[in-house]
Design an enzyme around this catalytic site. Structure first.
Site, PDB file in Angstrom:
ATOM      1  N   ASP A  94      43.280  35.403  37.441  1.00 35.26           N
ATOM      2  CA  ASP A  94      42.710  36.600  37.107  1.00 35.26           C
ATOM      3  C   ASP A  94      42.403  36.635  35.689  1.00 35.26           C
ATOM      4  O   ASP A  94      43.421  36.221  35.062  1.00 35.26           O
ATOM      5  CB  ASP A  94      43.514  38.009  37.475  1.00 35.26           C
ATOM      6  CG  ASP A  94      42.879  39.274  37.479  1.00 35.26           C
ATOM      7  OD1 ASP A  94      42.728  40.010  38.532  1.00 35.26           O
ATOM      8  OD2 ASP A  94      42.205  39.737  36.404  1.00 35.26           O
ATOM      9  N   ILE A  95      41.168  36.861  35.207  1.00 35.01           N
ATOM     10  CA  ILE A  95      40.988  36.637  33.599  1.00 35.01           C
ATOM     11  C   ILE A  95      41.444  38.155  32.913  1.00 35.01           C
ATOM     12  O   ILE A  95      41.534  38.000  31.761  1.00 35.01           O
ATOM     13  CB  ILE A  95      39.507  36.860  33.241  1.00 35.01           C
ATOM     14  CG1 ILE A  95      38.735  37.701  34.033  1.00 35.01           C
ATOM     15  CG2 ILE A  95      38.952  35.474  33.453  1.00 35.01           C
ATOM     16  CD1 ILE A  95      37.354  37.943  33.470  1.00 35.01           C
ATOM     17  N   ASN A 142      40.879  48.459  48.742  1.00 37.11           N
ATOM     18  CA  ASN A 142      39.960  48.745  49.679  1.00 37.11           C
ATOM     19  C   ASN A 142      38.752  49.785  49.326  1.00 37.11           C
ATOM     20  O   ASN A 142      39.010  50.921  49.513  1.00 37.11           O
ATOM     21  CB  ASN A 142      40.099  48.862  51.167  1.00 37.11           C
ATOM     22  CG  ASN A 142      41.200  47.689  51.495  1.00 37.11           C
ATOM     23  OD1 ASN A 142      40.637  46.361  51.735  1.00 37.11           O
ATOM     24  ND2 ASN A 142      42.262  47.784  51.327  1.00 37.11           N
ATOM     25  N   HIS A 190      40.013  40.064  48.380  1.00 37.20           N
ATOM     26  CA  HIS A 190      40.811  39.363  47.224  1.00 37.20           C
ATOM     27  C   HIS A 190      42.563  40.159  47.653  1.00 37.20           C
ATOM     28  O   HIS A 190      42.402  41.131  47.441  1.00 37.20           O
ATOM     29  CB  HIS A 190      40.393  39.392  46.141  1.00 37.20           C
ATOM     30  CG  HIS A 190      40.183  40.740  45.415  1.00 37.20           C
ATOM     31  ND1 HIS A 190      38.908  41.105  45.447  1.00 37.20           N
ATOM     32  CD2 HIS A 190      40.795  41.311  44.388  1.00 37.20           C
ATOM     33  CE1 HIS A 190      38.841  42.408  45.000  1.00 37.20           C
ATOM     34  NE2 HIS A 190      39.940  42.219  44.179  1.00 37.20           N
TER      35      HIS A 190
HETATM   36  P1  AMP Z   1      40.137  44.957  42.205  1.00 38.20           P
HETATM   37  O1  AMP Z   1      38.790  44.869  42.705  1.00 38.20           O
HETATM   38  O2  AMP Z   1      40.355  46.366  41.846  1.00 38.20           O
HETATM   39  O3  AMP Z   1      41.209  44.341  43.038  1.00 38.20           O
HETATM   40  O4  AMP Z   1      40.165  44.289  40.888  1.00 38.20           O
HETATM   41  C1  AMP Z   1      39.395  43.091  40.517  1.00 38.20           C
HETATM   42  C2  AMP Z   1      39.969  42.014  39.694  1.00 38.20           C
HETATM   43  O5  AMP Z   1      39.041  40.799  39.427  1.00 38.20           O
HETATM   44  C3  AMP Z   1      40.613  42.441  38.375  1.00 38.20           C
HETATM   45  O6  AMP Z   1      42.018  42.344  38.412  1.00 38.20           O
HETATM   46  C4  AMP Z   1      39.885  41.743  37.266  1.00 38.20           C
HETATM   47  O7  AMP Z   1      40.511  41.548  36.298  1.00 38.20           O
HETATM   48  C5  AMP Z   1      39.416  40.642  38.015  1.00 38.20           C
HETATM   49  N1  AMP Z   1      38.393  39.664  37.753  1.00 38.20           N
HETATM   50  C6  AMP Z   1      37.101  40.245  37.259  1.00 38.20           C
HETATM   51  N2  AMP Z   1      36.168  39.285  36.693  1.00 38.20           N
HETATM   52  C7  AMP Z   1      36.861  38.301  37.090  1.00 38.20           C
HETATM   53  C8  AMP Z   1      36.484  36.912  36.905  1.00 38.20           C
HETATM   54  N3  AMP Z   1      35.512  36.625  36.310  1.00 38.20           N
HETATM   55  N4  AMP Z   1      37.565  36.077  36.996  1.00 38.20           N
HETATM   56  C9  AMP Z   1      38.653  36.354  37.363  1.00 38.20           C
HETATM   57  N5  AMP Z   1      39.058  37.462  37.727  1.00 38.20           N
HETATM   58  C10 AMP Z   1      38.209  38.472  37.477  1.00 38.20           C
END
Ligand code: AMP
Length: 139
Positions: free
Chosen positions: A34-35, A91, A103
């Site tokens: 996760d970034i 979700n 994810h």
């Molecule tokens: P959620 O949909 O709320 O479970 O969260 C999405 C997750 O994706 C968050 O923790 C973000 O930090 C992560 N995220 C968003 N863009 C990226 C990316 N390009 N690479 C890795 N993680 C990401």
């Protein structure tokens, strides 16, 4: 529920259109860092095939993703000397989901630690170094 859109960030990572620090993959799943890590070693497990979340996932997608969640959780315990693991999954937007490709978050934990707030970019070198430790623990 809305339909799966293949222009989401994780679909782009799967197609190599966006960079990611990859940790593990098999035929059905991919794991990358996760970034915006809420804990050191915060990583995400996704299926390689499309679905928005748990609500439209097939039993096969859920089974393969959970198998990888367990494998990588054990690796973060070993490789990062973690004492526990928090697994999170959201979700649809009201459920806290921001990226609409299924994810699971894996968050390594230690006694008494506090998760960092969401939305803070991590240091990419530091993330890469932690990913290396997880990869080594998977071998
Ligand atoms: P959620 O949909 O709320 O479970 O969260 C999405 C997750 O994706 C968050 O923790 C973000 O930090 C992560 N995220 C968003 N863009 C990226 C990316 N390009 N690479 C890795 N993680 C990401």
């Amino acid at each position: 529920m809305a339909e799966y859109q293949d222009d989401n960030i994780f679909a782009k990572i799967l197609r190599d259109e966006l960079p990611a620090t990859r940790v593990f993959e098999d035929d059905d799943t991919l794991v990358f860092m996760d970034i915006m890590p809420r804990a050191d070693g915060h990583c995400l497990v996704i299926p390689k095939t499309p679905c928005r979340n748990v609500l439209d996932a097939s039993p096969e997608q859920l089974a393969s993703v959970m198998n990888t969640v367990q494998k990588v959780s054990k690796a973060v315990m070993k490789g990062l000397d973690a004492e526990g693991v928090t697994i999170q999954q959201f979700n649809e937007a009201p459920g806290g989901q921001e990226v609409f490709h299924l994810h699971f978050h894996i968050l390594p934990r230690r006694q008494g630690d506090v998760l960092r707030p969401p939305g803070q970019m991590g240091d990419l070198d530091q993330i890469a170094a932690v990913a290396d430790k997880i990869r080594k623990a998977l071998d």
